[in-house]
Design an enzyme around this catalytic site. Structure first.
Site, PDB file in Angstrom:
ATOM      1  CG  PHE A 113      36.603  31.920  38.206  1.00  0.00           C
ATOM      2  CD1 PHE A 113      37.538  33.065  38.737  1.00  0.00           C
ATOM      3  CD2 PHE A 113      35.563  32.201  37.237  1.00  0.00           C
ATOM      4  CE1 PHE A 113      37.181  34.363  38.393  1.00  0.00           C
ATOM      5  CE2 PHE A 113      35.612  33.584  36.752  1.00  0.00           C
ATOM      6  CZ  PHE A 113      36.546  34.793  37.384  1.00  0.00           C
ATOM      7  CB  SER A 172      39.582  36.078  35.958  1.00  0.00           C
ATOM      8  OG  SER A 172      40.713  35.022  35.958  1.00  0.00           O
ATOM      9  CG  ASN A 238      41.385  40.530  38.125  1.00  0.00           C
ATOM     10  OD1 ASN A 238      42.392  40.137  38.545  1.00  0.00           O
ATOM     11  ND2 ASN A 238      40.232  40.171  38.018  1.00  0.00           N
TER      12      ASN A 238
END
Length: 331
Positions: A113, A172, A238
């Site tokens: 991130f 994630s 994801n």
């Protein structure tokens, strides 16, 4: 590879190439790319009151800071999703953290991130010219946050006035403990807070992005939490922490795997989500989509839209339009 610009980028390490691609797309958009005139809108899809000009979207992760939105729409995407954005800027994980697995047409990332914070990205979004496509904003929590639910609620509240839709990213693998938020009751708490944060004059649609590593019970739980908390669509999926057989010397790197090796798993999880949802929640498929044939397989398997990212590395910037044209040719 067969695409000249890709050949140039492959001379650079993966993260430098990514930065160059964003800079090029940013410049292309800034000099007046006529993206409205080249977007194919002959295959529109409606979800949550939004009309997507075509079913091909850009997944989050390429344009983390909303720097190149105009240029990306110029590639022919019906939707572009920026982020993941966190309340405060953060550098992400240490480099190297992005790896091409050329022999496998795959990517492993453990970016973490990395972004300049949601406020700076939203300022760029606010300055965009009128767009024809749909813009999604993907939000997450800071790595060192003491209140991750609060981070998501804040992200939703800030993004809601400018986004066409907002994606909650709890899938994630590169932020420690983040994927734990996919399980109930943590997911219910988070989604309830996100739902409350978007209330007002504009009730921006809320999407949830899940991991392909959830088992059937996990998928069913995530879907029930999404429905109970008024989520408008589910993105499946994801990157994966699993490792199918790989040929590249980077195969042992930690992080999320994307690209061609994810294809079968992503397709299987889409089918599980379709069966578990019973049509109650629109589905968006991501993972290993690199051709019109694969996009059609996902749509036939229950996806309303598809998203691509890693395939651009290997198939070139013309891929979105090739997929749209291929879908149109198949009816």
């Amino acid at each position: 590879m067969g695409y000249p610009f890709q050949s140039v980028l492959f001379l650079l390490d993966a993260e430098r190439a990514h930065r160059l691609a964003i800079t090029s797309l940013k410049l292309w958009g800034a000099i007046g790319t006529p993206f409205a005139s080249i977007m194919d809108a002959s295959h529109p899809v409606e979800i949550a009151g939004l009309v997507f000009p075509n079913p091909i979207g850009l997944a989050a992760g390429l344009d983390k800071d909303a720097e190149a939105v105009a240029g990306l729409f110029g590639l022919g995407f019906g939707s572009v999703e920026v982020g993941t954005l966190t309340p405060r800027p953060q550098p992400g994980n240490r480099r190297p953290r992005l790896f091409r697995l050329v022999e496998d047409e795959a990517v492993i990332n453990r970016m973490g991130f990395n972004n300049g914070g949601i406020d700076s990205a939203l300022a760029r979004v606010a300055a965009l010219p009128k767009r024809r496509g749909v813009l999604g904003i993907n939000v997450g929590a800071n790595k060192d946050s003491d209140d991750r639910v609060g981070d998501y609620a804040l992200g939703v509240a800030k993004a809601a006035p400018l986004a066409d839709y907002i994606t909650i990213n709890v899938s994630s693998p590169n932020t420690p403990g983040l994927r734990d938020l996919q399980s109930r009751p943590a997911l219910d708490e988070l989604l309830a807070a996100a739902d409350a944060a978007r209330k007002g004059e504009k009730r921006t649609p809320l999407f949830l992005k899940i991991a392909p590593d959830l088992d059937r019970a996990g998928i069913e739980g995530a879907i029930r939490a999404a429905i109970d908390n008024h989520v408008d669509a589910l993105i499946v999926s994801n990157t994966t922490i699993s490792r199918p057989p790989l040929q590249s010397t980077h195969a042992a790197e930690t992080g999320g795997l994307s690209g061609a090796p994810l294809r079968e798993l992503a397709r299987a999880k889409l089918i599980e989500a379709r069966e578990a949802s019973g049509g109650a929640l629109p589905l968006i498929s991501a993972g290993g989509i690199d051709s019109p044939d694969e996009a059609r397989r996902r749509i036939d398997a229950g996806a309303r839209l598809v998203q691509i990212y890693s395939a651009l590395v290997y198939k070139g910037a013309g891929l979105p339009r090739r997929i749209v044209r291929g879908l149109n040719a198949r009816g």
